[in-house]
Write a protein that holds these residues in place. Structure first.
Motif, mmCIF file in Angstrom:
data_model
loop_
_atom_site.group_PDB
_atom_site.id
_atom_site.type_symbol
_atom_site.label_atom_id
_atom_site.label_comp_id
_atom_site.label_asym_id
_atom_site.label_seq_id
_atom_site.Cartn_x
_atom_site.Cartn_y
_atom_site.Cartn_z
ATOM 1 N N ARG A 1 0.851 -1.193 0.000
ATOM 2 C CA ARG A 1 0.000 0.000 0.000
ATOM 3 C C ARG A 1 0.882 1.237 0.000
ATOM 4 N NH1 ARG A 1 -5.238 1.039 0.794
ATOM 5 N NH2 ARG A 1 -5.692 -1.073 1.515
ATOM 6 N N LEU A 2 0.606 2.148 -0.927
ATOM 7 C CA LEU A 2 1.291 3.433 -1.010
ATOM 8 C C LEU A 2 0.372 4.486 -0.419
ATOM 9 C CD1 LEU A 2 3.691 5.149 -2.133
ATOM 10 C CD2 LEU A 2 2.396 5.352 -4.261
ATOM 11 N N ASP A 3 0.742 4.994 0.762
ATOM 12 C CA ASP A 3 -0.160 5.918 1.456
ATOM 13 C C ASP A 3 0.561 6.468 2.681
ATOM 14 O OD1 ASP A 3 -2.461 7.326 2.132
ATOM 15 O OD2 ASP A 3 -3.775 5.587 1.926
ATOM 16 N N ASN A 4 -0.137 7.280 3.441
ATOM 17 C CA ASN A 4 0.337 7.708 4.750
ATOM 18 C C ASN A 4 -0.089 6.639 5.752
ATOM 19 O OD1 ASN A 4 0.747 8.853 7.277
ATOM 20 N ND2 ASN A 4 0.130 10.909 6.630
ATOM 21 N N LEU B 1 -2.117 13.673 3.119
ATOM 22 C CA LEU B 1 -0.919 13.706 2.284
ATOM 23 C C LEU B 1 -0.877 15.036 1.549
ATOM 24 C CD1 LEU B 1 -1.076 10.148 0.698
ATOM 25 C CD2 LEU B 1 0.802 10.995 2.111
ATOM 26 N N ALA C 1 -2.082 12.191 -6.883
ATOM 27 C CA ALA C 1 -2.927 11.647 -5.822
ATOM 28 C C ALA C 1 -3.675 10.395 -6.272
ATOM 29 C CB ALA C 1 -3.920 12.707 -5.345
ATOM 30 N N ILE D 1 -2.189 6.886 -5.160
ATOM 31 C CA ILE D 1 -2.253 6.405 -3.782
ATOM 32 C C ILE D 1 -3.174 5.187 -3.722
ATOM 33 C CG2 ILE D 1 -2.887 7.038 -1.423
ATOM 34 C CD1 ILE D 1 -0.400 8.494 -2.689
ATOM 35 N N LEU E 1 4.688 9.943 2.983
ATOM 36 C CA LEU E 1 4.287 8.910 2.030
ATOM 37 C C LEU E 1 5.195 7.691 2.171
ATOM 38 C CD1 LEU E 1 2.422 8.182 -0.335
ATOM 39 C CD2 LEU E 1 4.117 9.201 -1.876
#
Length: 243
Positions: free
Chosen positions: A74-77, A83, A90, A93, A175
């Protein structure tokens, strides 16, 4: 697992014994911070309640390329916070699945689970890029991780950059890429049980009737897992047996 028992040794042990003075292999060295740094000899359980020395057994540091790539990332905060990313960047994400049928520039590649045209892939030179399929494997994208050494992006300690909309990049320290439980991946809607080469199968009788195309049952799970119904015979299924 291999873990320190808290007193005098590193143990190769089951998860039920994790951190305890129990295991099937032991390295009696309380001073080494990791087992590859030890000069001591490993012992193996002899099956009689004792130990035998195994001088040829060693722990060696290994190239991370030998590690199987994670199936889901998972690519995210990871904190769930906001973010500082907007616009096209965006859209990249989210949750990604390992592409099992291809590598890009000799490294694993990941496809977005909600948008098949979005990827995370190594550009062949200096960075991992979140990019469109048209740019796959090229030095182009909307997000980049400048790390040519990590075999998969979850292993990097570097900071991701996002395209700033002006031809440059801005740092996005919040990120991250994190390994995710494969259970979060949406199950495929259609699967085929067959010989993918088109060649013959050494199956006959009733078993042969189960070869073919299956569709995900959207209205049920079996033993907490997806189940698939044969498209030509509604009474035939592929399902997990619960054990």
């Amino acid at each position: 697992w291999i873990a320190f028992n808290g007193e005098n040794a590193w143990n190769a042990q089951s998860e039920a014994s994790l951190g305890q003075k129990r295991g099937w292999l032991q390295l009696l060295d309380k001073h080494c911070h990791t087992p590859d740094l030890s000069k001591q000899v490993w012992d193996a359980a002899d099956g009689k309640g004792g130990w035998m020395k195994v001088p040829e057994l060693k722990v060696k540091v290994t190239d991370p390329k030998e590690l199987p790539p994670p199936v889901a990332i998972r690519l995210d905060n990871p904190t769930g916070g906001p973010l500082s990313i907007s616009g096209t960047a965006a859209n990249f994400i989210g949750l990604y699945k390992l592409a099992l049928d291809k590598t890009i520039n000799d490294r694993p590649a990941y496809r977005h689970t909600q948008s098949a045209g979005r990827w995370i892939a190594f550009n062949g030179e200096n960075a991992w890029n979140a990019q469109s399929e048209a740019s796959l494997g090229q030095k182009r994208g909307w997000l980049q991780l400048l790390d040519k050494h990590c075999h998969t992006p979850d292993l990097s300690k570097q900071v991701w950059d996002a395209a700033d909309g002006k031809g440059g990049w801005m740092k996005v320290p919040e990120l991250k890429v994190k390994v995710t439980d494969p259970k979060e991946l949406p199950p495929p809607v259609a699967i085929r049980l067959d010989n993918p080469t088109g060649g013959p199968l050494s199956i006959s009788g009733t078993a042969a009737n189960f070869i073919g195309l299956y569709k995900l049952a959207l209205d049920k799970t079996i033993n907490d897992r997806p189940a698939y119904r044969h498209t030509q015979s509604a009474g035939r299924w592929i399902a997990f047996n619960g054990e």
